[in-house]
Design a protein around this motif. Structure first.
Motif, mmCIF file in Angstrom:
data_model
loop_
_atom_site.group_PDB
_atom_site.id
_atom_site.type_symbol
_atom_site.label_atom_id
_atom_site.label_comp_id
_atom_site.label_asym_id
_atom_site.label_seq_id
_atom_site.Cartn_x
_atom_site.Cartn_y
_atom_site.Cartn_z
ATOM 1 N N ARG A 155 0.874 -1.165 0.000
ATOM 2 C CA ARG A 155 0.000 0.000 0.000
ATOM 3 C C ARG A 155 0.912 1.217 0.000
ATOM 4 O O ARG A 155 1.910 1.257 0.687
ATOM 5 N N THR A 178 -4.455 6.790 -3.642
ATOM 6 C CA THR A 178 -3.944 5.684 -2.848
ATOM 7 C C THR A 178 -3.777 4.474 -3.751
ATOM 8 O O THR A 178 -4.727 4.051 -4.399
ATOM 9 N N ARG A 222 -12.549 -3.232 -12.365
ATOM 10 C CA ARG A 222 -12.138 -2.635 -11.096
ATOM 11 C C ARG A 222 -12.192 -3.697 -10.010
ATOM 12 O O ARG A 222 -12.834 -4.738 -10.158
ATOM 13 N N VAL A 257 -12.983 -4.403 -5.897
ATOM 14 C CA VAL A 257 -13.641 -3.897 -4.694
ATOM 15 C C VAL A 257 -13.115 -4.708 -3.517
ATOM 16 O O VAL A 257 -13.167 -5.939 -3.515
ATOM 17 N N HIS A 258 -12.562 -3.983 -2.530
ATOM 18 C CA HIS A 258 -12.021 -4.620 -1.323
ATOM 19 C C HIS A 258 -12.401 -3.771 -0.118
ATOM 20 O O HIS A 258 -12.172 -2.562 -0.112
ATOM 21 N N GLY A 275 -15.122 -2.561 0.882
ATOM 22 C CA GLY A 275 -16.023 -1.457 0.593
ATOM 23 C C GLY A 275 -15.447 -0.338 -0.252
ATOM 24 O O GLY A 275 -16.130 0.640 -0.530
ATOM 25 N N THR A 276 -14.197 -0.467 -0.685
ATOM 26 C CA THR A 276 -13.550 0.552 -1.512
ATOM 27 C C THR A 276 -13.322 0.006 -2.908
ATOM 28 O O THR A 276 -12.854 -1.119 -3.071
ATOM 29 N N ALA A 277 -13.650 0.810 -3.921
ATOM 30 C CA ALA A 277 -13.441 0.420 -5.317
ATOM 31 C C ALA A 277 -12.110 0.984 -5.801
ATOM 32 O O ALA A 277 -11.803 2.152 -5.562
ATOM 33 N N TYR A 278 -11.314 0.152 -6.446
ATOM 34 C CA TYR A 278 -10.009 0.532 -6.983
ATOM 35 C C TYR A 278 -10.011 0.300 -8.491
ATOM 36 O O TYR A 278 -10.396 -0.773 -8.947
ATOM 37 N N THR A 290 -7.301 4.249 -6.088
ATOM 38 C CA THR A 290 -8.652 4.765 -5.858
ATOM 39 C C THR A 290 -8.926 5.939 -6.757
ATOM 40 O O THR A 290 -8.053 6.576 -7.259
#
Length: 103
Positions: free
Chosen positions: A43, A58, A75, A77-78, A80-83, A103
């Motif tokens: 990360r 990020t 994309r 999704v991990h 609750g966040t979509a990348y 993101t």
């Protein structure tokens, strides 16, 4: 070789799809392509230069077992966040993939 113990996260790979309603209106939605186990490799926060100045995004790298058909238009999704997938790197001969996303 990938060890199953390192694949300790669950991610969903989504693909954008278009649907046409009865009135002819086109809408785009994200549909599930696959749900797989993954390892988070790194990360980081990188600064990207954009047309409007500096912008922070990020970055995250997911390592998964090889899965055919993934593209940079998809994309991840991990938690609750979509990348958005920016790059896909094949590891070995169809052993694993690194999905480099932001993101």
């Amino acid at each position: 070789m990938m060890r199953a113990g390192k694949l300790d996260r669950q991610i969903t790979i989504e693909r954008e799809t278009e649907t046409v309603s009865a009135t002819g209106a086109v809408s785009t939605t994200w549909a599930e392509f696959a749900t797989v186990r993954a390892e988070i490799v790194q990360r980081s926060t990188d600064e990207f230069l954009s047309g409007f100045g500096e912008d922070e995004a990020t970055g995250i790298v997911f390592r998964i077992r090889y899965l055919a058909g993934i593209t940079t238009a998809d994309r991840v999704v991990h938690a609750g966040t979509a990348y958005d997938i920016g790059e896909i790197v094949e590891i070995g001969r169809r052993r694993a993939l690194e999905l480099r996303a932001k993101t």
